[in-house]
Structure formats: structure tokens, C-alpha cells
Scaffold this motif. Structure first.
Motif, PDB file in Angstrom:
ATOM      1  N   SER A 295      33.639  45.014  37.143  1.00  0.00           N
ATOM      2  CA  SER A 295      34.991  44.775  36.637  1.00  0.00           C
ATOM      3  C   SER A 295      35.006  44.843  35.117  1.00  0.00           C
ATOM      4  O   SER A 295      35.974  45.308  34.513  1.00  0.00           O
ATOM      5  CB  SER A 295      35.498  43.410  37.107  1.00  0.00           C
ATOM      6  OG  SER A 295      35.543  43.381  38.510  1.00  0.00           O
ATOM      7  N   SER A 338      39.073  41.049  38.240  1.00  0.00           N
ATOM      8  CA  SER A 338      38.107  40.561  39.221  1.00  0.00           C
ATOM      9  C   SER A 338      38.471  41.064  40.612  1.00  0.00           C
ATOM     10  O   SER A 338      39.609  40.900  41.048  1.00  0.00           O
ATOM     11  CB  SER A 338      38.093  39.028  39.231  1.00  0.00           C
ATOM     12  OG  SER A 338      37.243  38.545  40.239  1.00  0.00           O
ATOM     13  N   THR A 343      35.227  34.859  40.888  1.00  0.00           N
ATOM     14  CA  THR A 343      34.014  34.803  40.070  1.00  0.00           C
ATOM     15  C   THR A 343      34.096  33.603  39.124  1.00  0.00           C
ATOM     16  O   THR A 343      35.036  33.484  38.330  1.00  0.00           O
ATOM     17  CB  THR A 343      33.861  36.120  39.290  1.00  0.00           C
ATOM     18  OG1 THR A 343      33.777  37.166  40.253  1.00  0.00           O
ATOM     19  CG2 THR A 343      32.624  36.124  38.424  1.00  0.00           C
TER      20      THR A 343
END
Ligand code: AGP
Length: 592
Positions: A295, A338, A343
Motif C-alpha cells: 500500500s 490499506s 493494519t
């Protein structure tokens, strides 16, 4: 990073817990365990290895084959090596309380010291939880009060699920900075899980828990609590199809997901364009992108788009680093990317920035995830569930969303010529996927122990993504450099034992990258180059060429990343690695 699941209802819990564990296996796969309440007693079975090791074990021991209530865990070790005894569930001294946990109990050593009279059988932080609850119950408290009181003594991050024979009609759940979702299976019961993707085969109706919330799930009701007060939460609908979470005839999820990229770009573009006029970006004076892993690499491409298309100055920081920066976030726009939306580093960075005055745009693939609920504006990367641990299709979806966001920030209409070129991208990816020579290169790539991935400008983040992919699933050491940096040090590594992968579409800086490629050839380095179709003849004969379709200079990452994904995939398959579940990695990194 661990996966947790629980079921309570009219059917056999094992028929939900075991399949859900397989679906959660991408979160951790070094050991697994389950626990049920049967005839008023708690039963536990756990085994080192994958879920299949657990199911084999279950068929060998005398474990109840039917229960209406059960929990399961797939582990990604933090405290204590993968082993039978460190696997979850963990129980108290009486064996009447069984607990699974995802996260880290930071004060577990202090708690262990306070509970010196208890004997612990594992090296985990988790094991203190059932013992703490046991202590509270010994004081005469009912299981719910004991559970709530024990939570107050725990520091760190957690999603905790407990069952106890002292109240065999409930599952007790709590969340603090580790995801937990309650799924409602109409007419059957409830299923709790670490993530939404694992639930798509069972239900589309889910209620995600927020931080510091507790859910007490019984056969016909869920009671949500915050600060011990009852709260009421509404379910959200998951839009994904069950088929999207299956392999669909492919050998691996990763290959299926690579092949899905043409329609993922199409779907993400379509979804964003369909709400184009409703997208209102919060006001800002500074922009900062933050993310982790793949990402982050998508964000690094996005940064170049924001600068080139929207003429905006943009900073980018790894989420795991952002929190340590002394930054003023007043009037800042944080663009947080994300796939999972769970995360831990990304969420923490976002929370710190928000506390200091930032507004957050979340680019997220899992709607209902923490990031999607905490962002001020959500842009959905419509890639469907990504099961392979190595991210592929979500990278393309993130690129699509970032490109469109750059156009939005520039104040352009959706009729802009860049959108026209973006509309042609799916066909170009498709054309490459249906005919390429990447698989033929795997055998040779597999002979190298080290690789450099090189590219300039917009191809540099693509090189970074390629190197990450090779490391993750082939376990071949790979580093990315801006190719102009090579002569400042890394060139010392060049020899016939070093593979150099050049990402060099025929764009405005091609000639500069070409010079760097010549420097490698002159030093007898092995070179693979990703180059625009029609320009292969410009390169020396000894260079292995992977031809990609031509596109606008700014859009080349959409096509140049695909061969890099395939290169790592085929190399890992050639080497016999577990492509979808590479060693030491988990799909959602929910610990800091
Ligand atoms: C990518 O292949 C990795 N598995 C990993 O780097 C991943 O991109 C990173 O952990 C971020 O995950 P997120 O997008 O779910 O936040």
C-alpha cells in the motif's frame, strides 16, 4: 495477525469454526486450536502447524463431534515459538475457562508475577487472561463481571474471545486495537471473527466492534457494551460474493488475483466515477500519504500523480515511522491506504494525526474495517477479497483510486483525457496476461540469491513493489533502488551472480535508465528488463526482455507491475514455496 473465530447457534459449531479457520489461515498459520462446550464441559484441542494438522489431530483423538458453541484460533507467533503448548485456546487452572486472543498483552509479565500461585504452561502473553478471569471468578463474580474486571487489568492490544462452562450459553468478546466482527446468520446463530473476508461464506450481515467495546453473544441475542453501559449497533451489509473468496480453478489465490486485475481496475474506476460529484475532499493546506508495504508503494506512485497532475506538494511516510515524527497535522490531509483497513501501524498513525488536527481520506478495500470507519472520507478500492498474502490486485485497485483522487484534487472532470487512458488500461493488462514469457524465466531467476530492482521516477516505486514481491514469496533477497542511485554504491554488487531487473517503459526518462542498464551489462550483470513493446531492439541482445503494452508515461505502473508480480509468482512456484501463505508473513498485520 492471528485469526480468531467463535460460533454459537442451533447448528454444529464445528461446521462453522473449522471452515472459518481455513478462511482465516492467511492471518497466521504456525499453529491452530479449537475449544467447545459439550455436556457442560470445556474441551480443547490444539496443534502446531496448519489447520490441516489440527483437523487430522481431531480425527485421532476423542474430541466431541457436536457442540452448539465453540471457538477457534490460528496463530502467528509473537510470544513463544510455534508449538502445541503455545497454541491457543489457553485455559485457566481449572480448565473451565478457555480463551483465544489476537494482539499483545504488554503487561503480561507483571500479571504473571501477581499470579505466582498459578501455574502457567505456555510462554505466551495470552495465557494470563484466563488466569486473571479465574482470579476474578474466585471472588464470587459471575463470568461477565469477571471478564470485564479482568479486561481492566490488561494493557496492550487485543481481540479476546472467551467461553466458560460456568456460563455455557455465551461467548464473551472484547476488542481494543485488534479487529473483531460479529456476523449474524439469520435463523442459525452468530459467528464472531477477526475479519470480514472470512465471513462471506456464512453471512453478509456483520457488526464490527469498535475499540473498547465488548460483545456478549448468546443463542438469540448480542449485547454490546462500552464502559460497561449497553449500546446498540446496527449491522452492515457485505457486498462481496462467495465465489470471489474461492480459487475458481486456479492453483493459487495469488495467480487468480493477478489475473483479476483487468476487472479490478475497471470495477474500482467505475465505482469511484459513479460517485464522482459526491466526493468532497476535506479542506487542507498540506497532504501526507501514509501506509505500509504494498500500500505504501501504491502511495509512492500516487505521490507522483498528485505532484504531476494536481501540482500538489505531497509528503509520504511509512505509517510505522510517522508516529515518531514531530509533525504538526493542523490543516493536513492524511491519505491513508490499506487493503485490510486493519493494519495496526496505519491505524495508529491515522489516530495520532487525527488527534493533532488532520483530516483523513482512507483508501480501503474492506468496507466496515477500522480504517473505513475512522476516516473522514472513504474511497473504496473495489478489488473484492484478497486472500493471497502477497498483495497484487489491491495494488492495482489502489493505483486506480489514487489516480482518480489526483484528478479530483486537480479539480478535473471525469471526462479528462487521463480517465480515457485509464479506461484503456484493463484491456492492456488483459493483453499482457493472456500472452507473456514470464513463466519461462522462473527457472533462471530461481538460481539467484540476490536481485536488484531498478527504475527511475514513476518506475521506482514499481521496482520497490517488484522487489517486495520477490522477497515475500520466493525468499530471494531483493532490493530496489532508483536506477540513478546505483552508481553511488550498489554498482559494487554487480557481477554475474547478481540479477538486475530494470523497470524501464519507453517514457520521458527511458534514456537515463538505459545508461544505467549499460553500466550493469558492462560489468557482466544478468539483466531482465520490463520494456514497452516495440522498443526491445534498443536493448543489448544479452538482456532478457519482457514486453509490456504501451501507455501514457504517467500510467505505466499499471502495466509494468504485472510482470513483476508474475515473476515472483512463477519463481516461488518453481522453488516449491507456499505461494499463498509464505513463511513468517500474515495477511493483516494487526500488531505494531
Ligand atoms: C504485501 O504483499 C504485503 N503482504 C504487505 O506488505 C501489506 O501490503 C502491508 O502489510 C499493508 O497491508 P494493508 O494494505 O492491509 O494495510
Amino acid at each position: 495477525m492471528c485469526g480468531i473465530v467463535g460460533f454459537i447457534g442451533k447448528s454444529n459449531a464445528l461446521h462453522f469454526v473449522i471452515p472459518a479457520l481455513y478462511r482465516l489461515e492467511y492471518r497466521g498459520y504456525d499453529s491452530a486450536g479449537i475449544s467447545v462446550i459439550h455436556n457442560g464441559r470445556v474441551f480443547v484441542a490444539k496443534k502446531k502447524g496448519k489447520i490441516s494438522a489440527l483437523t487430522t489431530y481431531l480425527s485421532e483423538v476423542n474430541f466431541p463431534s457436536y457442540a452448539n458453541l465453540g471457538i477457534g484460533h490460528t496463530r502467528w507467533a509473537t510470544h513463544g515459538e510455534p508449538s502445541d503448548y503455545n497454541a491457543h485456546p489457553h485455559t485457566d487452572s481449572t480448565g473451565e475457562i478457555s480463551v483465544i486472543h489476537n494482539g499483545i498483552i504488554e503487561n503480561f509479565l507483571q500479571i504473571k508475577n501477581q499470579l505466582k500461585h498459578h501455574s502457567f504452561v505456555s510462554e505466551t502473553d495470552t495465557e494470563v487472561i484466563p488466569h486473571l478471569i479465574e482470579e476474578e471468578m474466585k471472588k464470587g463474580k459471575d463470568p461477565e463481571t469477571a471478564f470485564l474486571d479482568a479486561l481492566e487489568k490488561i494493557e496492550g492490544s487485543y481481540a479476546i474471545v472467551m467461553i466458560t462452562s460456568k456460563d455455557p450459553n455465551k461467548i464473551f468478546c472484547a476488542r481494543k486495537r485488534s479487529p473483531l466482527v460479529v456476523g449474524i446468520i439469520d435463523g442459525v446463530g452468530y459467528i464472531v471473527s477477526s475479519d470480514i473476508p472470512s465471513l462471506v461464506t456464512f453471512t453478509k450481515k456483520v457488526i464490527p466492534l469498535d475499540d473498547d467495546e465488548v460483545a456478549i453473544v448468546s443463542f438469540d441475542d448480542v449485547k454490546f457494551l462500552k464502559n460497561r453501559q449497553r449500546i446498540y449497533k446496527q449491522p452492515i451489509e457485505i457486498k462481496w460474493d462467495i465465489q470471489e473468496a474461492e480459487k475458481g480453478g486456479y492453483r493459487h489465490f495469488m495467480l487468480k488475483e493477478i489475473m483479476e486485475q483487468p476487472h479490478v481496475v475497471e470495477d474500482t474506476m467505475h465505482e469511484i466515477l459513479s460517485v464522482w460529484d459526491e466526493i468532497v475532499v476535506p479542506k487542507y493546506s498540506k497532504i501526507l500519504i501514509t501506509a505500509c508495504g504494498t500500500s505504501f508503494h501504491a502511495g509512492a506512485v500516487g505521490r507522483i500523480w498528485f505532484e504531476s497532475i494536481a501540482r500538489k506538494e505531497v509528503d509520504i511516510e511509512y505509517a510505522s515511522e510517522l508516529r515518531y515524527k514531530d509533525k504538526d497535522f493542523q490543516d493536513s490531509l492524511i491519505i491513508s491506504i490499506s487493503q485490510s483497513g486493519e493494519t495496526a501501524d496505519t491505524l495508529e498513525a491515522v489516530r495520532i494525526a487525527k488527534e493533532k488536527g488532520a483530516k483523513v481520506v482512507g483508501l480501503v478495500n474492506v468496507l466496515g474495517s477500522s480504517l473505513s470507519r475512522e476516516a473522514d472520507l472513504v474511497i473504496h478500492t473495489n478489488a473484492g477479497p484478497e486472500i493471497g498474502v502477497a498483495a497484487t490486485k489491491t495494488f492495482s485497485a489502489q493505483l486506480t483510486a489514487l489516480l482518480l483522487l489526483a484528478l479530483k484534487l486537480a479539480g478535473f472532470q471525469k471526462s479528462h483525457k487521463i480517465v480515457d487512458e485509464l479506461r484503456r488500461i484493463p484491456e492492456k493488462i488483459d493483453r499482457f496476461l493472456s500472452k507473456n514469457n514470464v513463466q519461462d524465466l522462473a527457472e533462471e531467476v530461481a538460481t539467484f540469491k540476490n536481485a536488484l530492482y531498478l527504475g527511475r521516477w514513476i518506475s521506482y516505486p514499481v521496482a520497490e513493489e517488484g522487489a517486495l514481491k520477490l522477497k515475500e514469496i520466493s525468499y530471494i533477497h531483493a532490493e530496489a533502488y532508483p536506477s540513478g542511485e546505483m552508481k553511488h554504491g550498489p554498482i559494487a554488487l554487480i557481477s554475474q551472480d547478481m540479477l538486475s531487473v530494470f523497470v524501464m517503459p519507453y517514457d520521458r526518462i527511458f534514456k537515463k535508465t538505459f545508461s544505467n542498464l549499460q553500466e550493469v551489462i558492462a560489468r557482466k550483470g544478468k539483466v531482465i528488463s520490463v520494456i514497452t513493446q516495440g522498443y526491445e531492439n534498443l536493448l543489448p541482445a544479452e538482456v532478457i526482455k519482457i514486453s509490456i503494452p504501451q501507455t501514457d508515461d504517467l500510467l505505466s505502473p499499471f502495466v509494468s507491475v504485472i510482470p513483476l508480480q508474475l515473476l515472483s509468482y512463477h519463481t516461488a512456484v518453481y522453488l516449491g514455496h507456499d505461494v499463498d501463505q509464505p513463511r513468517n508473513l500474515a495477511k493483516s498485520v494487526t500488531v505494531e
